[in-house]
Structure formats: C-alpha cells, structure tokens
Design a protein around this motif. Sequence first.
Motif, PDB file in Angstrom:
ATOM      1  N   SER A  26       3.513   0.121  -1.973  1.00 54.78           N
ATOM      2  CA  SER A  26       2.159  -0.454  -1.977  1.00 54.78           C
ATOM      3  C   SER A  26       1.112   0.544  -2.449  1.00 54.78           C
ATOM      4  CB  SER A  26       1.792  -0.945  -0.571  1.00 54.78           C
ATOM      5  OG  SER A  26       2.699  -1.924  -0.134  1.00 54.78           O
ATOM      6  N   SER A  27       1.345   1.826  -2.189  1.00 61.67           N
ATOM      7  CA  SER A  27       0.362   2.855  -2.531  1.00 61.67           C
ATOM      8  C   SER A  27       0.918   3.900  -3.481  1.00 61.67           C
ATOM      9  CB  SER A  27      -0.124   3.548  -1.253  1.00 61.67           C
ATOM     10  OG  SER A  27      -0.723   2.629  -0.364  1.00 61.67           O
ATOM     11  N   ALA A  77       6.351  -5.245  -3.086  1.00 64.79           N
ATOM     12  CA  ALA A  77       5.037  -4.590  -3.033  1.00 64.79           C
ATOM     13  C   ALA A  77       4.502  -4.330  -4.437  1.00 64.79           C
ATOM     14  CB  ALA A  77       5.130  -3.288  -2.250  1.00 64.79           C
ATOM     15  N   SER A  96       0.790  -4.831  -6.184  1.00 69.92           N
ATOM     16  CA  SER A  96       0.065  -3.580  -5.920  1.00 69.92           C
ATOM     17  C   SER A  96      -0.907  -3.247  -7.055  1.00 69.92           C
ATOM     18  CB  SER A  96       1.052  -2.421  -5.722  1.00 69.92           C
ATOM     19  OG  SER A  96       1.860  -2.230  -6.868  1.00 69.92           O
ATOM     20  N   ASN A 113      -4.614  -1.067  -0.981  1.00 66.04           N
ATOM     21  CA  ASN A 113      -3.226  -0.585  -1.010  1.00 66.04           C
ATOM     22  C   ASN A 113      -2.913   0.285   0.201  1.00 66.04           C
ATOM     23  OD1 ASN A 113      -4.301  -0.849  -3.962  1.00 66.04           O
ATOM     24  ND2 ASN A 113      -2.077  -0.982  -4.185  1.00 66.04           N
ATOM     25  N   SER A 152      -0.381  -0.356   3.501  1.00 70.05           N
ATOM     26  CA  SER A 152       0.686   0.596   3.826  1.00 70.05           C
ATOM     27  C   SER A 152       0.647   1.004   5.290  1.00 70.05           C
ATOM     28  CB  SER A 152       0.565   1.839   2.935  1.00 70.05           C
ATOM     29  OG  SER A 152       0.784   1.513   1.581  1.00 70.05           O
TER      30      SER A 152
END
Length: 429
Positions: free
Chosen positions: A28-29, A157, A161, A172, A176
């Motif tokens: 996600s990040s 994700a 994202s 994001n 997470s």
Amino acid sequence: MKAIKTASKTAYYKMSSFIFLYFFTWSSSFGLYALWLGQKAGLDSVSIGTVFAINGVFAVVMKPVYGYIMDKIGMSKSLLYFVVLVSALMAPFFIFVYQPLLNSHLMVGIIVGALYLSLGWYAGVAASESYADRFSRLYHMEFGQVRMWGSLGWALAASFSGVLFNLSPAWNFGLSSATSLVMLMVLLSLKIGDEELKNNDVISQQKIVFSDVILLLKNRKFWMFSLYVAGVAWMMFVAEQQFSRYFVTFFDTKEQGNAWYGYLSTVQSGLEFLMMMVIPFLVNYFGAKKSLLLVGALVGLRLIASGLTHDPLLISIIKPFYGLEIALLLVSVFKYIAEHFSKRVNATMYLLGYQAMIYVGSIVVAPPAGYFYDRIGFEHTYLIMGGIALCFTLISAFTLSACHSLRSGTPVPAVQVEVETIGMEREKV
C-alpha cells in the motif's frame, strides 16, 4: 486424525492470512517508495540512489541479526510481533518524521528512515518469509502454498495504491497502519500444534551459537551462492528500485504513468501469485540449481529488453515478468538452502547469505546506477546490467552445487552428515 487435519488447516489459513496482510500493508505504501522520494520528498536520482544505498547498509546489518534471532527462538512469534508493531507506526513515521527530516536534514532523514525500514520491511519481510518457510515444512506443505498469499496481498494493494497516491500519500500510509492492527490480531490467534513440533526435521534441537555463524562463513558453498546473488540478484533488485521512474517516462503525464504502474504491479503480483502455486513443482522437477540459472537468464533478458524498447505497450508487457522471476528465485533459494546447509543455521543462511547479500548490492550498485541513470539514461544502464546478469549466470553454472532433481534422479546432498560435522567442528571453535 481428523482433529489434527482440521487444526493443520486452521493454522494454514491463519499463517496465510498473516502473510497476505503483511504484504498488503507494505504494498500500500512501499510499492511506490521511489515515486514518493522523487515526487513528494523532492529528491533527485543521485539522492534517491543514496537513500537506497544507506537503506542497504542498515538492511545488511539487521538481516543477519534477525536471522540469528530466528534460529535462536525457533517457531516463537516474538520477532514477528515486533515487526508488526513497527509496521503499525508507518503513517505517523512517514508523515510526521521521515518526510520533514528529508526536507530539512537530508542525511539525518535518510539514516532514520533506513533504520525504520530495515526493522519493519527489509529485515522484517525476510523474517516473515523465513518463518513461513519453516511453517510450511512443519506441516509438510510447499513454501509457495503459503507465500503465494503474500503475492495476492501485494497485488490487491497495488491495484489501487497508485490512485490513492495521486490523491495523497497520507491515504496510503494510513491504510498501511490500519491493516497492521488487523495483522496483529491474526498473529495473536496463530498457534503451532504440539504434534508438528515433536521430532521434526525443520527446527534444530541444538540451538545456534555464534561459532556456527563463523563456520558458515568458512563454507565454500556459502561464498559460491553469494557470488550468484551478487551477479544476478543485485542486478534484478537494484534495477527494480527506480524502474517506476523509468516506466512513467513512457506516458504523457506522471499521473497517467503512476496509475498504469499501479495497474501493472497488480498484474505482476497476480502472476507471482499464480507462479507460486506451480513453481515448487517445476523446481522439484529440474532442481534448485537449474532453476536459479533459469532466473539469471530471465533477469538478463528482461533488463536488456527494457533497455531496447521505446514502446509503452512493450514496456508494459515486460514489467509483469518480474513477478515470475521473484516466484522462481524465492522458491529456488529456499530449496537450495534446505539441501546444502544445516537446519541449525537455516534462517541465518537465508537472511545473511541471501537477504543481506542482496542489500550489499544496494550499497555497491545503487549509487553508481543512480549516477548512470542521469548520465547515460535508464536504457543504456539496463543494457549493461542485463549483460552482467547473463555473465554471472554462466559463471554460476560451474560454481553452484548440484541439487536434487526428479528429472535426473540426482541424490539429495547428505545434509545430516554436514550437521554432524558442524556439531564436531563447533566444539573446536
């Protein structure tokens, strides 16, 4: 018997859920980390290369430490709890600590970020995968059957994202941190059955001591395996670090490139997920050594193709093949280590001989790669890196040790003899 089988399924579902959530959390990040450094933190190619290099220094230090701890604690989840708690701090760290430091005190920010990312991701993912490998062997499953859920988590994700990133990276990071809390709940509920822990061939009854690490470093097989990692895995992972920045140049706007990179990362992770189901059977059939050589050939050809193309459609087709390489490499590495190294140093070998060696590549290769990206362009740099990967693959055909193959009937190396030898040798150290 039925109760034991039900307990095994329950443990499998929980372990798979943990791996899924862990990769979902970081995808996600961290999946857009290079873009965040360039577009949001405002760093240039050389500075980004420096970030990855220092990240690599901390990873090289932390990975062996995590590996040693894993071999000490066996199937205890204490290290995983720490990794999850670090992951849960992602939003406040990136928003209130990391970016402000990078903008005001670059080197301080780089060092603080490297420590955090090593604890949570660089060494954390290695510890999670090592635990999943042990878990799968305890329950007589293929590692890929557990690890594939991590690929699915990353893919899911990655599918959105890029869109969240265009809105604000804060979305994001917040996602997470939130999923890390769910991951903690799953980990708390995960239990390993007593039946699996009795008289198993996975966890050594004689715990690792420091002299075992010294003996590992004296083992010729360790250095021949490390040579392969240096020539193939270094090129593979260093090239991927800033590939997103190269990829977006094929599109009219950065926003369009960001979104398409996210979509194709989903396809890539989906391919990785599918391959994790079938790759173990392929590796068993041909053997871990031949599979590692196949990875080297794929990496070299993909990088050369990336450097030669100028078509957004072709680069989009090439991008997902990284997922195939990851699946084949990871399964091959675990099987190679299991065949040639004592179970007492299993996690240490994985985190030191493979994971830490990968990030030595970030220290050695990432800064000059960043320089060449700006100096001669991504295209020519990838051509050079692809050639290096193919060269080291050829060398490794003669330096890697033979592995068991269902196709040829090659016998499994006598690891037990090695265990007994190490046991006698460690008394002399």
